[in-house]
Design an enzyme around this catalytic site. Structure first.
Site, PDB file in Angstrom:
ATOM      1  N   GLY B 270       0.947  -1.304   0.017  1.00 22.21           N
ATOM      2  CA  GLY B 270      -0.076   0.036  -0.037  1.00 22.21           C
ATOM      3  C   GLY B 270       0.794   1.133  -0.045  1.00 22.21           C
ATOM      4  O   GLY B 270       2.172   1.242  -0.021  1.00 22.21           O
ATOM      5  N   VAL B 271       0.227   2.229  -0.173  1.00 20.87           N
ATOM      6  CA  VAL B 271       1.079   3.747   0.083  1.00 20.87           C
ATOM      7  C   VAL B 271       1.341   4.255   1.177  1.00 20.87           C
ATOM      8  O   VAL B 271       0.676   3.763   2.307  1.00 20.87           O
ATOM      9  CB  VAL B 271       0.438   4.666  -1.007  1.00 20.87           C
ATOM     10  CG1 VAL B 271       0.015   4.281  -2.290  1.00 20.87           C
ATOM     11  CG2 VAL B 271      -0.888   5.270  -0.199  1.00 20.87           C
ATOM     12  N   GLY B 272       2.349   5.129   1.371  1.00 14.70           N
ATOM     13  CA  GLY B 272       2.533   5.951   2.730  1.00 14.70           C
ATOM     14  C   GLY B 272       3.647   5.539   3.434  1.00 14.70           C
ATOM     15  O   GLY B 272       4.670   4.995   2.725  1.00 14.70           O
ATOM     16  N   ASN B 273       3.780   6.283   4.383  1.00 14.76           N
ATOM     17  CA  ASN B 273       5.105   6.338   5.399  1.00 14.76           C
ATOM     18  C   ASN B 273       5.623   4.834   5.741  1.00 14.76           C
ATOM     19  O   ASN B 273       6.509   4.404   5.514  1.00 14.76           O
ATOM     20  CB  ASN B 273       4.860   7.156   6.638  1.00 14.76           C
ATOM     21  CG  ASN B 273       5.780   7.672   7.312  1.00 14.76           C
ATOM     22  OD1 ASN B 273       6.957   7.123   6.967  1.00 14.76           O
ATOM     23  ND2 ASN B 273       5.950   8.829   7.569  1.00 14.76           N
ATOM     24  N   GLU B 295      -0.313  -2.227  -6.796  1.00 14.60           N
ATOM     25  CA  GLU B 295      -1.258  -1.331  -7.460  1.00 14.60           C
ATOM     26  C   GLU B 295      -0.453  -0.143  -8.162  1.00 14.60           C
ATOM     27  O   GLU B 295      -0.710   0.301  -8.858  1.00 14.60           O
ATOM     28  CB  GLU B 295      -2.362  -0.654  -6.503  1.00 14.60           C
ATOM     29  CG  GLU B 295      -3.432  -1.467  -6.345  1.00 14.60           C
ATOM     30  CD  GLU B 295      -4.447  -0.784  -5.303  1.00 14.60           C
ATOM     31  OE1 GLU B 295      -5.274  -1.483  -4.699  1.00 14.60           O
ATOM     32  OE2 GLU B 295      -4.172   0.093  -4.733  1.00 14.60           O
ATOM     33  N   ILE B 365      -6.739   1.561   9.750  1.00 10.54           N
ATOM     34  CA  ILE B 365      -7.174   2.553  10.784  1.00 10.54           C
ATOM     35  C   ILE B 365      -7.044   1.845  12.232  1.00 10.54           C
ATOM     36  O   ILE B 365      -6.336   2.694  12.754  1.00 10.54           O
ATOM     37  CB  ILE B 365      -8.349   3.188  10.536  1.00 10.54           C
ATOM     38  CG1 ILE B 365      -8.393   3.853   9.177  1.00 10.54           C
ATOM     39  CG2 ILE B 365      -8.845   3.950  11.625  1.00 10.54           C
ATOM     40  CD1 ILE B 365      -9.610   4.606   8.681  1.00 10.54           C
ATOM     41  N   ASN B 385     -10.658   7.442   3.443  1.00 14.56           N
ATOM     42  CA  ASN B 385     -10.738   7.196   1.704  1.00 14.56           C
ATOM     43  C   ASN B 385     -11.267   5.879   1.430  1.00 14.56           C
ATOM     44  O   ASN B 385     -12.473   6.376   0.674  1.00 14.56           O
ATOM     45  CB  ASN B 385      -8.921   6.769   1.434  1.00 14.56           C
ATOM     46  CG  ASN B 385      -8.001   8.107   1.976  1.00 14.56           C
ATOM     47  OD1 ASN B 385      -8.474   9.055   1.945  1.00 14.56           O
ATOM     48  ND2 ASN B 385      -6.889   7.587   2.338  1.00 14.56           N
ATOM     49  N   GLY B 389      -7.585  -1.345  -3.086  1.00 14.68           N
ATOM     50  CA  GLY B 389      -7.270  -2.671  -3.519  1.00 14.68           C
ATOM     51  C   GLY B 389      -6.961  -3.620  -2.253  1.00 14.68           C
ATOM     52  O   GLY B 389      -6.733  -4.838  -2.497  1.00 14.68           O
ATOM     53  N   LYS B 409      -3.268  10.045  17.050  1.00 13.45           N
ATOM     54  CA  LYS B 409      -3.560  11.410  17.808  1.00 13.45           C
ATOM     55  C   LYS B 409      -2.337  11.500  19.139  1.00 13.45           C
ATOM     56  O   LYS B 409      -2.811  11.581  20.177  1.00 13.45           O
ATOM     57  CB  LYS B 409      -4.778  11.520  18.400  1.00 13.45           C
ATOM     58  CG  LYS B 409      -6.031  11.440  17.172  1.00 13.45           C
ATOM     59  CD  LYS B 409      -6.156  12.811  16.428  1.00 13.45           C
ATOM     60  CE  LYS B 409      -6.910  12.689  15.369  1.00 13.45           C
ATOM     61  NZ  LYS B 409      -6.840  13.895  14.338  1.00 13.45           N
TER      62      LYS B 409
END
Lengths: 506, 506
Positions: B270-273, B295, B365, B385, B389, B409
């Site tokens: 997946g995407v991100g950090n 993807e 999440i 979001n 996929g 948080k």
């Protein structure tokens, strides 16, 4: 009564022994893979003999439990006797036995509830641990040692391949006319060596009629002569008839709209009363030349084969009433040409299900107003049976129906609730919800559009006002209005259910 | 600056016009399929021109909204401008735009969140309604009218096939060196005519380098010269590094145990950090000759291609930082030989994902103690979001990881909760959960076994006691002890979260 020629291989003939002697070869702590799928093709004698050993061990203060793996559900002679002996540490991948269920929900038995298409590959990958012993019912053994499969295939190929030791139960009650009816695919591999599964028609054949078996692993052959569970057939009730009518009317409209061919697409049908009603409806309905690609063939599919409405049926097991079994046995030549039984990793494979464009119909416990479906849990904490193949079919189907009467417990519970207490099929996987009240076609709809439709079409009139009130209030008060909910109240319906049920059982 | 020879076909050259003139051809109420996947390959000018028309119409008291379909997320020039014009009635199948999200969660925009592998076939089947117009960015047009695809493929083949009318944006900022890099598979059919997808290696080619296009449907060609979104790359933080270390250590142990080949299996990320941290870790790790079947290619995969750790990468889009894009453009010959971009119905197809045995890594999440995963909703009601996929990969993967920091948080929220507020991936589909605290290997475990492990390995120490207390109390008080829960309290953690967040924003 036993036909000696059911075991034609000399080496295996030399391994014939009593069930007690065979059961004595299964050690405590073993993982045991047994045959059996929806009450058919399960071993009839060895489990009982093993349960007796367990009870003796327990009486002597010794531990004796096993990991019990099967295809799917079995019968009292397997699941119940082993559970009653407190002999099952871990059960997978599916069960529907009252004693087993009770022990799981009492916290006495571990239960791993798996997608039925996942099981074989998880074992090949080594992800479920080592399989020590396989106990497999077969209809006969050829001179060269190949096995004539019984009334279910399930995970038998995998158990025979993977187990260190094999015990065969040769059941002379199974009709030898089934020989040639099975299609055991040996092209499966572990990544990175996997190839496409070459099945392109529901009734296609891509494998062999027999189970291969490494004879050096066979430690015992036990002869039996007992019928499968053969659950009596219950005539569809009025609610099931209404659900069936909604489904058939919808399919007709899809054909008319050009979105489905006149002979539909291969049918998958879960088990039970509603499924039988849908099949009976199709048998009297306008569609011809139908096919089935499903897990289990029940009476309804047999009726359709006989009438000619259904030209072929693919499954991993047959599970008939005593009357239908009689018909099957008497007309085995007719049926065996029209039925293909496959390993469950093929009958349920996402690749094949999506390619064929299966029309999936599965029962559920409850759905919520946003289209999430609970197939497994009562009030969020107790297991009923398991997810079975419903996920394999629902996500990959061409059309996916989930069906239930709109109420349970004589109307005391709504099966349409604000939020399901357990999710097995998410909003992303549920296309069409049907109750006796009506049909909600959720294709392409947002959560709020789904909610209005499900309440209007599927909820019982007695519960519609309260569901509408919840939804309208959520629409006003919910912090987010994509999936409006009052999180503090979301389960209050199930909570009421707990009270109602407690009162009833008190 | 614009190269006239990007549009080499005479007929299409005659259709060149301004974005405003092209947008004028899109009628109110239309379903519009636009290109774009993870901020790349989306049309840069027509959406803005359309938004201006919408605002004018609204100012004149006229309705003007569209159904907006894409590959996945796009960029402000598409999603935000149309949302700011209040011009989107229905959005599907995925978004990650702040303005769109706000309107969805305010109840002003309908949003249908779909598995990305499902989208194309749902349109072919006619289940999402009629597609009126396609607006597709391409890198160029050949003399015979075939289209050189841009930096994403997504659903472009399907939009071009299915739409009545087509508007092409020819973006001269896209590198023509990409020509030949794409693989557009035209072997797809609708059941009952589907055949196996013949892809057996992650970098295999089964299609064509160009998009076919019925030129008679093209109503406008617009020339543009603007870069993709090109999100800046953020260096992995400490938590992401720790998560990456857990994943890589686990993969190493699996290789050692013989359950994974030394070159692993194709990677999906997946995407991100966190994804970037895992890829950076793999780039410095012990595994060689890796492949990717995913993807989106981001900076991390490009680094691995350059270093040679990754020998090939398959995706449906590239989405780089400005620096990585510079590198990609300067070394396009090197990269285009190692990258294949496919339609998203192939990049995400369950058939191919399961066959190849993809190692899937997706962010989430929150997860609950029984292994259910929420990928989409904040506090059960607001969308973040979408599922994208993640479901296509998670259920069909060889190994499926879900990753998140243990808290959000600044520690005020636990990402491990008693019960997730929304389920996108059920207990049946989640194999391995990883936080910076550790890794819980859930393969083959029952719900209660999973709970102990997730709390012990993944929960933050600040929340571990409260989670343990919940679990122990549930074990005593829950009516069913298969999945012990206190249904009245199950969401109390998210409820606290609502209060905390309200305080913060006040």
């Amino acid at each position: 009564m036993l036909r000696a020629d059911r075991v034609s291989n000399p080496l295996l003939k030399s391994k014939i022994m009593s069930a007690d002697a065979a059961a004595a070869l299964i050690p405590p702590g073993a993982n045991v893979g047994m045959s059996g799928f929806t009450g058919s093709g399960y071993p009839k004698l060895v489990p009982g003999a093993l349960a007796r050993r367990m009870k003796q061990a327990h009486a002597a203060g010794e531990a004796f439990r096993i990991g019990l793996w099967t295809g799917a559900s079995t019968a009292p002679e397997l699941d119940a006797v082993l559970a009653e002996a407190h002999g099952v540490e871990m059960r997978l991948p599916y069960q529907s036995d009252a004693t087993v269920r009770k022990q799981i929900n009492a916290g006495e038995m571990q239960y791993t509830d798996l997608h039925l298409s996942h099981v074989a590959q998880l074992v090949w990958y080594g992800f479920l641990g080592h399989l020590d012993v396989a106990v497999i019912e077969v209809a006969g053994i050829l001179p060269d040692g190949r096995l004539i499969p019984s009334s279910s295939v399930g995970n038998n190929k995998t158990w025979i391949d993977q187990a260190d030791k094999i015990i065969l139960e040769v059941n002379s009650m199974q009709n030898l006319g089934m020989e040639g009816m099975h299609d055991i695919y040996y092209g499966t591999q572990v990544p990175p060596d996997r190839q496409p599964i070459p099945l392109v028609r529901a009734n296609g054949r891509i494998g062999e009629a027999y189970l291969r078996c490494d004879l050096s692993k066979v430690i015992a052959v036990v002869e039996t002569n007992q019928p499968d569970r053969n659950t009596p057939f219950a005539a569809p009730d009025e609610n099931s008839q209404r659900i069936a009518n909604h489904v058939i009317e919808f399919l007709g409209a899809e054909v008319k709209a050009g979105r489905l061919p006149p002979d539909l697409l291969p049918l998958q049908s879960g088990v039970g009363n509603i499924a039988n009603a849908v099949l009976a409806g199709l048998n009297n309905g306008p569609f011809e030349n139908l096919t089935a690609y499903t897990e289990v063939l029940q009476d309804g599919m047999l009726d359709m084969l006989r009438s000619g409405k259904l030209v072929s049926a693919s499954a991993t097991a047959i599970s008939f009433s005593p009357e239908a079994m009689k018909d099957f046995n008497e007309n085995i030549e007719f049926y065996s040409k029209r039925i293909v039984l496959r390993p469950q990793e093929i009958s349920n494979h996402p690749e094949v299900v999506r390619r064929l464009g299966v029309i999936a119909m599965n029962a559920m416990i409850e759905a919520d107003i946003y289209g999430n479906v609970n197939s497994t849990h009562i009030k969020g904490t107790s297991i009923m049976n398991g997810i079975g193949g419903s996920g394999d079919f629902a996500r990959n189907a061409f059309l996916s129906f989930f069906v239930t009467p709109s109420t349970a417990k004589n109307g005391a519970l709504s099966c349409i609730v604000p939020m399901v207490s357990h999710v097995d099929h998410t909003e992303h996987d549920v296309q069409i919800i049907v109750t006796e009240q009506g049909l909600a076609d959720l294709r392409g709809l947002s959560p709020k559009q789904r909610a209005r439709l499900i309440i209007e079409k599927c909820a019982h009139p007695d519960y519609r006002p309260a569901l509408t009130e919840y939804y309208e209030r959520a629409l006003r008060e919910s912090p987010g209005k994509h999936t409006p909910h009052l999180m503090n109240e979301a389960f209050s319906w199930q909570d009421n259910a707990v009270k109602v049920l407690n009162t009833e059982s008190a």
